[in-house]
Structure formats: structure tokens, C-alpha cells
Design an enzyme around this catalytic site. Sequence first.
Site, PDB file in Angstrom:
ATOM      1  N   LYS A   9      -1.904  -7.517  -8.221  1.00  9.11           N
ATOM      2  CA  LYS A   9      -3.064  -7.813  -6.166  1.00  9.11           C
ATOM      3  C   LYS A   9      -2.369  -6.708  -5.536  1.00  9.11           C
ATOM      4  O   LYS A   9      -1.341  -6.809  -5.096  1.00  9.11           O
ATOM      5  CB  LYS A   9      -2.807  -9.080  -5.768  1.00  9.11           C
ATOM      6  CG  LYS A   9      -3.886  -9.769  -4.706  1.00  9.11           C
ATOM      7  CD  LYS A   9      -3.373 -10.371  -3.444  1.00  9.11           C
ATOM      8  CE  LYS A   9      -2.752  -9.077  -2.688  1.00  9.11           C
ATOM      9  NZ  LYS A   9      -3.406  -7.666  -1.734  1.00  9.11           N
ATOM     10  N   PRO A  10      -3.774  -5.896  -6.104  1.00  7.08           N
ATOM     11  CA  PRO A  10      -3.296  -4.450  -4.907  1.00  7.08           C
ATOM     12  C   PRO A  10      -3.013  -4.965  -3.261  1.00  7.08           C
ATOM     13  O   PRO A  10      -3.701  -5.310  -3.541  1.00  7.08           O
ATOM     14  CB  PRO A  10      -3.477  -3.515  -5.554  1.00  7.08           C
ATOM     15  CG  PRO A  10      -5.143  -4.373  -6.489  1.00  7.08           C
ATOM     16  CD  PRO A  10      -4.478  -5.433  -6.497  1.00  7.08           C
ATOM     17  N   ALA A  11      -2.722  -3.941  -2.908  1.00  5.16           N
ATOM     18  CA  ALA A  11      -3.251  -4.127  -1.530  1.00  5.16           C
ATOM     19  C   ALA A  11      -4.483  -4.159  -0.883  1.00  5.16           C
ATOM     20  O   ALA A  11      -4.935  -2.601  -1.526  1.00  5.16           O
ATOM     21  CB  ALA A  11      -2.036  -3.652  -0.665  1.00  5.16           C
ATOM     22  N   GLU A  36      10.848  -7.606  -3.497  1.00  6.77           N
ATOM     23  CA  GLU A  36      11.374  -6.418  -2.527  1.00  6.77           C
ATOM     24  C   GLU A  36      11.161  -6.574  -1.111  1.00  6.77           C
ATOM     25  O   GLU A  36       9.832  -6.065  -1.411  1.00  6.77           O
ATOM     26  CB  GLU A  36      10.946  -6.136  -3.916  1.00  6.77           C
ATOM     27  CG  GLU A  36      11.636  -5.673  -4.949  1.00  6.77           C
ATOM     28  CD  GLU A  36      12.781  -5.223  -5.411  1.00  6.77           C
ATOM     29  OE1 GLU A  36      13.380  -5.049  -4.084  1.00  6.77           O
ATOM     30  OE2 GLU A  36      13.517  -5.436  -6.687  1.00  6.77           O
ATOM     31  N   LEU A  37      11.555  -6.310  -0.350  1.00  7.60           N
ATOM     32  CA  LEU A  37      11.575  -6.541   0.891  1.00  7.60           C
ATOM     33  C   LEU A  37      11.260  -5.385   2.050  1.00  7.60           C
ATOM     34  O   LEU A  37      12.003  -4.722   1.277  1.00  7.60           O
ATOM     35  CB  LEU A  37      11.348  -8.301   1.523  1.00  7.60           C
ATOM     36  CG  LEU A  37      11.325  -9.077   0.724  1.00  7.60           C
ATOM     37  CD1 LEU A  37      12.076 -10.247   1.282  1.00  7.60           C
ATOM     38  CD2 LEU A  37       9.905  -9.033   0.021  1.00  7.60           C
ATOM     39  N   TRP A  80       0.993  -0.805  -0.168  1.00  6.66           N
ATOM     40  CA  TRP A  80       0.433   0.335  -0.186  1.00  6.66           C
ATOM     41  C   TRP A  80       0.737   0.999   0.408  1.00  6.66           C
ATOM     42  O   TRP A  80       0.702   2.731  -0.229  1.00  6.66           O
ATOM     43  CB  TRP A  80      -1.196  -0.605   1.286  1.00  6.66           C
ATOM     44  CG  TRP A  80      -0.590  -0.585   2.503  1.00  6.66           C
ATOM     45  CD1 TRP A  80      -0.425  -1.496   3.306  1.00  6.66           C
ATOM     46  CD2 TRP A  80       0.472   1.268   3.596  1.00  6.66           C
ATOM     47  NE1 TRP A  80       0.520  -1.019   4.193  1.00  6.66           N
ATOM     48  CE2 TRP A  80       1.485  -0.155   3.958  1.00  6.66           C
ATOM     49  CE3 TRP A  80       0.586   1.986   3.121  1.00  6.66           C
ATOM     50  CZ2 TRP A  80       1.945   0.546   5.579  1.00  6.66           C
ATOM     51  CZ3 TRP A  80       1.567   2.704   4.312  1.00  6.66           C
ATOM     52  CH2 TRP A  80       2.357   1.415   5.355  1.00  6.66           C
ATOM     53  N   GLY A 127       7.083  -5.909  -0.439  1.00  8.96           N
ATOM     54  CA  GLY A 127       6.384  -6.228   1.073  1.00  8.96           C
ATOM     55  C   GLY A 127       7.155  -6.514   2.109  1.00  8.96           C
ATOM     56  O   GLY A 127       8.095  -6.925   1.527  1.00  8.96           O
ATOM     57  N   CYS A 135       9.903   1.802   2.321  1.00  7.63           N
ATOM     58  CA  CYS A 135      11.270   0.501   2.284  1.00  7.63           C
ATOM     59  C   CYS A 135      12.637   1.099   2.760  1.00  7.63           C
ATOM     60  O   CYS A 135      13.394   0.912   3.347  1.00  7.63           O
ATOM     61  CB  CYS A 135      11.165  -0.502   1.715  1.00  7.63           C
ATOM     62  SG  CYS A 135      11.508  -0.156  -0.228  1.00  7.63           S
ATOM     63  N   ARG A 177       6.051  -0.297 -11.727  1.00  5.66           N
ATOM     64  CA  ARG A 177       7.909  -0.590 -11.889  1.00  5.66           C
ATOM     65  C   ARG A 177       8.156  -2.823 -12.254  1.00  5.66           C
ATOM     66  O   ARG A 177       8.755  -3.094 -12.894  1.00  5.66           O
ATOM     67  CB  ARG A 177       8.906  -1.064  -9.939  1.00  5.66           C
ATOM     68  CG  ARG A 177      10.364  -1.033 -10.221  1.00  5.66           C
ATOM     69  CD  ARG A 177       9.663  -0.215  -8.251  1.00  5.66           C
ATOM     70  NE  ARG A 177       9.872  -1.054  -7.757  1.00  5.66           N
ATOM     71  CZ  ARG A 177      10.623  -1.526  -6.352  1.00  5.66           C
ATOM     72  NH1 ARG A 177      11.056   0.126  -6.098  1.00  5.66           N
ATOM     73  NH2 ARG A 177      10.714  -1.788  -5.374  1.00  5.66           N
ATOM     74  N   SER A 215      15.082   7.097  -5.275  1.00  2.00           N
ATOM     75  CA  SER A 215      14.494   5.952  -6.240  1.00  2.00           C
ATOM     76  C   SER A 215      15.029   6.911  -7.328  1.00  2.00           C
ATOM     77  O   SER A 215      14.773   8.267  -7.498  1.00  2.00           O
ATOM     78  CB  SER A 215      13.398   6.203  -5.941  1.00  2.00           C
ATOM     79  OG  SER A 215      13.223   5.212  -4.761  1.00  2.00           O
TER      80      SER A 215
HETATM   81  P1  NAD Z   1       2.842  -6.820   3.615  1.00  4.34           P
HETATM   82  O1  NAD Z   1       3.380  -7.885   3.354  1.00  4.34           O
HETATM   83  O2  NAD Z   1       2.209  -7.385   4.772  1.00  4.34           O
HETATM   84  O3  NAD Z   1       1.824  -6.625   2.280  1.00  4.34           O
HETATM   85  C1  NAD Z   1       1.890  -7.011   0.869  1.00  4.34           C
HETATM   86  C2  NAD Z   1       1.320  -7.254  -0.037  1.00  4.34           C
HETATM   87  O4  NAD Z   1       1.611  -9.050  -0.351  1.00  4.34           O
HETATM   88  C3  NAD Z   1      -0.107  -6.229   0.147  1.00  4.34           C
HETATM   89  O5  NAD Z   1      -0.584  -6.826  -1.111  1.00  4.34           O
HETATM   90  C4  NAD Z   1      -1.061  -7.751   0.674  1.00  4.34           C
HETATM   91  O6  NAD Z   1      -2.301  -7.873   0.677  1.00  4.34           O
HETATM   92  C5  NAD Z   1      -0.288  -9.447   0.247  1.00  4.34           C
HETATM   93  N1  NAD Z   1      -0.058 -10.041   1.110  1.00  4.34           N
HETATM   94  C6  NAD Z   1       0.165  -9.976   2.907  1.00  4.34           C
HETATM   95  N2  NAD Z   1      -0.496 -11.406   2.785  1.00  4.34           N
HETATM   96  C7  NAD Z   1      -0.055 -12.088   2.026  1.00  4.34           C
HETATM   97  C8  NAD Z   1      -0.079 -13.208   1.953  1.00  4.34           C
HETATM   98  N3  NAD Z   1      -0.240 -14.748   2.795  1.00  4.34           N
HETATM   99  N4  NAD Z   1      -0.082 -13.843   1.213  1.00  4.34           N
HETATM  100  C9  NAD Z   1      -0.071 -13.040  -0.223  1.00  4.34           C
HETATM  101  N5  NAD Z   1      -0.500 -12.124  -0.448  1.00  4.34           N
HETATM  102  C10 NAD Z   1       0.053 -11.635   1.105  1.00  4.34           C
HETATM  103  O7  NAD Z   1       3.338  -5.484   3.585  1.00  4.34           O
HETATM  104  P2  NAD Z   1       2.391  -4.007   3.819  1.00  4.34           P
HETATM  105  O8  NAD Z   1       2.529  -3.763   5.464  1.00  4.34           O
HETATM  106  O9  NAD Z   1       1.787  -3.952   2.454  1.00  4.34           O
HETATM  107  O10 NAD Z   1       4.225  -3.411   3.191  1.00  4.34           O
HETATM  108  C11 NAD Z   1       5.465  -2.882   3.898  1.00  4.34           C
HETATM  109  C12 NAD Z   1       6.333  -3.642   3.462  1.00  4.34           C
HETATM  110  O11 NAD Z   1       6.683  -3.217   2.351  1.00  4.34           O
HETATM  111  C13 NAD Z   1       7.844  -3.348   4.746  1.00  4.34           C
HETATM  112  O12 NAD Z   1       8.237  -4.126   5.147  1.00  4.34           O
HETATM  113  C14 NAD Z   1       8.226  -2.270   3.293  1.00  4.34           C
HETATM  114  O13 NAD Z   1       9.525  -2.158   3.365  1.00  4.34           O
HETATM  115  C15 NAD Z   1       8.046  -2.956   2.222  1.00  4.34           C
HETATM  116  N6  NAD Z   1       8.168  -2.410   1.074  1.00  4.34           N
HETATM  117  C16 NAD Z   1       9.289  -3.577   0.284  1.00  4.34           C
HETATM  118  C17 NAD Z   1       9.989  -2.514  -0.435  1.00  4.34           C
HETATM  119  C18 NAD Z   1      11.069  -3.118  -1.722  1.00  4.34           C
HETATM  120  O14 NAD Z   1      11.523  -2.372  -2.962  1.00  4.34           O
HETATM  121  N7  NAD Z   1      12.357  -3.643  -0.878  1.00  4.34           N
HETATM  122  C19 NAD Z   1       9.058  -1.434  -1.578  1.00  4.34           C
HETATM  123  C20 NAD Z   1       7.859  -0.833  -0.531  1.00  4.34           C
HETATM  124  C21 NAD Z   1       7.438  -1.924   0.577  1.00  4.34           C
END
Ligand code: NAD
Length: 497
Positions: free
Chosen positions: A193-195, A269-270, A169, A247, A303, A178, A460
Amino acid sequence: MSRATPDSRESNPAELAVLGDIHKDLFLGGSWTKASNGATLPVEDPATGAVIADVADATAADGARALDAAVAAQAGWARTPPRERGEILRRAYEQMVDRADQLALLMTLEMGKPLSESRSEVGYAAEFFRWFSEEAVRIAGTWATAPDGQTRLWTMKQPVGPCLFIVPWNFPLAMGTRKIGPAVAAGCTMIVKPAAQTPLSMLALAQILADAGLPAGVLSVLPTSSPQQLTAPLIADPRLRKLSFTGSTAVGRKLVEQSAHQLLRVSVELGGNAPFIVFDDADLDHAVDEAMKAKLRNNGEACTAANRFYVHESVARSFADRLAERFRALVVGRGVDEAVTLGPLIDRAAVTKVAGLVDRAVQDGASVVTGGTRADGIGYFYPPTVLADVPSDSLILREEIFGPVAPIATFATEEDVLAEVNSSEYGLASYVFTRSLDRALRVCERLEVGMVGLNRGVLSNAAAPFGGVKASGFGREGGREGIEEYLETKYVSVNAS
Ligand code: NAD
């Protein structure tokens, strides 16, 4: 810090118009359709907690239909001339730029950040389409004579095939473009699949891509409140050829495990835990300017956000005081108000997490220079906060904060600070401030991260390879490297005798 008074959404026709214009169904196989069970999920404005839209809530059956559509479209799409694929991206880029104000307003409504930042994200997100529209026509193989002179070695690049993109999100458009940009350029089909918190921006993008001429089935966009139920069957389906996830590290680990069964190609990308290192020879005013961007861009929910500040002990107090002065001047409020410079966090859980990390750091011995106490009221706000003298073992220096909090620790030597920052399990981004060329080269080489900002607080760029090492994931997005994630290399041994 001052707090702007939230105005009422009902009284704002621009907000109602932009929300009214958006399709709220699933974009599936080129058409807008209800979820198979008719369910919807609510989208909130994080500045007020009010529901601003209800969007279709995709089920596993919808996911299966989207994969069928992606598989059916794949062969024809791969044969589509690269120039045509590139021009679709180029048209989508132009539409995004033309519609930047509406897209930015929509993004601020669902995600909360100030309008000026949403406009920047729209521009950044669009840049991926422009960059990859140019890369589409530069996909090339090789031809070589084997060392023994008997055969010729021919390599060709081919699209990986149907992809699944799971995005967070915090950057509702850019984290999608990207992936979508290089996949379209390479000739892959995809499901996005968006958030659940921010589906509206991605639904708007689906319409833009359709208007730009993207054929039916190449892209489906499926918001859902049940991500695991939607994506696990797709990941288990051998017709899916690639998963790209952005995520948290915790969810990324689960998805990599799930992907192992099909030996699916994966990019992840975590999370990050970026250090912001200020040496005693740095230009301190410049470091403070860049710290404002590295820390507060995206409400601190990036992130790449500077998560822990290591400032040389001889300048730490001065740095903390100057940063706190700038933090106090921020205007916190609903991002749609042009005067606002810091918006709300995404939800209540995020506020609770940030508050918990700050409280614990204070218990550990950190001192509050500014902020640190939540104000009552509606919306998911946390005040901009600077903490000084944070002990090195404090949890706030180890965990991703994802909020407007700058914890400052001190260091004595270059060796000490490198050992400290490299001890993190994360390795996404890092910021270094020094005027010594020798030190800059040494430190950039020794940091265990994917990206370094050298005397800069923003990294970025669509033309650069974005990504991390260690628990921050693998794979690169953007730059020349970005398209490689969506291409296979086929080698042909040619008899030349
Ligand atoms: P999240 O991991 O909770 O969710 C990310 C996505 O995964 C969402 O679309 C969510 O619905 C989905 N998701 C959650 N559980 C799932 C499951 N069990 N199976 C499949 N999909 C699932 O993360 P968030 O809170 O939405 O985003 C924040 C995180 O993202 C932070 O840790 C941030 O650092 C990271 N992030 C990393 C980068 C990068 O490029 N490294 C960029 C942006 C955000």
C-alpha cells in the site's frame, strides 16, 4: 536562495509522456483492474498543486481480493527455486537502471525533490533488488550435534508467508524495494500500500516486476485514500503473516496495537530526530559539506535527516555562518528543472507544520541566520532556513521537522551533549564529527540509536542494516539482517542414537 520559475506541465512533452505511460489502475493478482467501486484518487504535483493523475482508489473489497491472490500464490512461490526468485529481482534491477531517467521524472512529478535526487533514489532503490537477488541463494539452515551427543539439531529457514507493506511518500520507490526485495528473495507473497501522495512510482515498479517475470498473485499494489479501511481487515485476517510498516511513529503505534490480536510478525521503521554533533576538533569545512547532505537530502524530508544540530560552543557561530552561506546559494523551485537544488515540501500541511516550528523557536529566543519567512506563490515551498542559539527546550529540537530547516544549539562538554541527545524518545540515526579516535569510539558506543554516521552525512546503503531503537521502531532492512525479517526458523530434533 533564488527561486526558479515553474514551467507549465502542459508544455512539457517528456512529463506528459512519462505520466501517460503509467498504469493508473490497481495491480491486483497479476492484472490491472479498476477499484471495486470505480473510485479514483488525485495525485498532485507539490510544486504547483496541480493534479497530474487520477489513480484507482482501492477499497476493503480490493484488499480482500489481493489477500486471496497472495494466499493462493504463497505455496507455489515458496517452492520456486531461489535462483529463479533471485533472477527475477536481478532483471527488475536492470530494468530500473535502464529506465532510471523516466522513473526519476515520475518520482519528481509526484514527490517534488530535484531530479538528481530522484535519480539517486532510483539507484538506491534498485540496489535492494541487486543485493537481495544475491541473498536469495544464500538462505541456509544449520546442522549440529546436541551437547549430550544423542540427537542432531537441524534448523531450516522458511518464508514467513503473505505480507502487508505500508510505505510512506518520502522515498516512493526505495521504501518499497527495501521490503519487496527481501520478501521476493525469501519466497513471500505481498500486498503493497503506497502513500496516497505518491502511488505512481510504485505502480511503475509493479509493471517492472511483472515484466521481470514475477508470477501473478505474488505482488499486489493498492493505492488508497482510506488506508485504515483497507489495511485493518487485512491485519485482522489470520492468513496474513507479516506486517512491515515505514512511516510516522503515531501510525506505527496504532498498527502495532492492531497487530497484537493476531500476534502478527511486525517490523516498524518509524520517525527520527537525528542529532548532528560537531565537536571542537572536527574538520569544520567537511562537517558543513556533510551537513548539507544530512539536512537537505530529500528536501529535508528523510527519517534520517539531521533534525537538531549540536555544535561545540567554540565553533558554533562559524559553523552557522558557513552553513547559512551554503543555504543561501540553493536554487529553490520545481524539481524537474535541472538547475533546481531544493524542491517543495509534500503538501500544504507540511509547510504549515515547518513554519509553526520555526516561528515557535524564534519566540523561544532562537535567531534567524537565513530564511525563516515563507514566500507567496504557488506550490508547497518553504525557504532553506538556519536558526542559531536555539534553546535546548525548544520544540523544534524535539519534533521531526521534515523540512529544510537547521536549528543549531550549542554544548560545552561531551557528557552534556550525550545526555541531551539521548534524552530524545527517538533513536533512529545520529551524526558525529570529530578527529579524535578515542572520542569517536566512545560516542558511537554511547549513542542510543540504530545508526551512526561517523564523519559522514549519509547512511543509507542496501548492504547495511537500516533501522532504529526506542520510538523509531524495530526490525532491520537491508544488509544480511534484512532477509531474516521474512524467514521463520524451524528446528527438527533428529534421533541419532
Ligand atoms: P504516515 O505514518 O502518515 O504514513 C505512512 C503510511 O501509512 C502511508 O502509506 C499512509 O497512507 C499509511 N497510513 C496512515 N494512517 C494509516 C492507518 N491508520 N492505517 C494504515 N495505514 C495508514 O507517514 P508519512 O507522513 O507518509 O511519512 C513520514 C514519516 O515516515 C516520518 O515520520 C518519517 O520519519 C517516517 N519514515 C521512517 C523511515 C524509517 O526507515 N525509519 C523511512 C521513511 C520515513
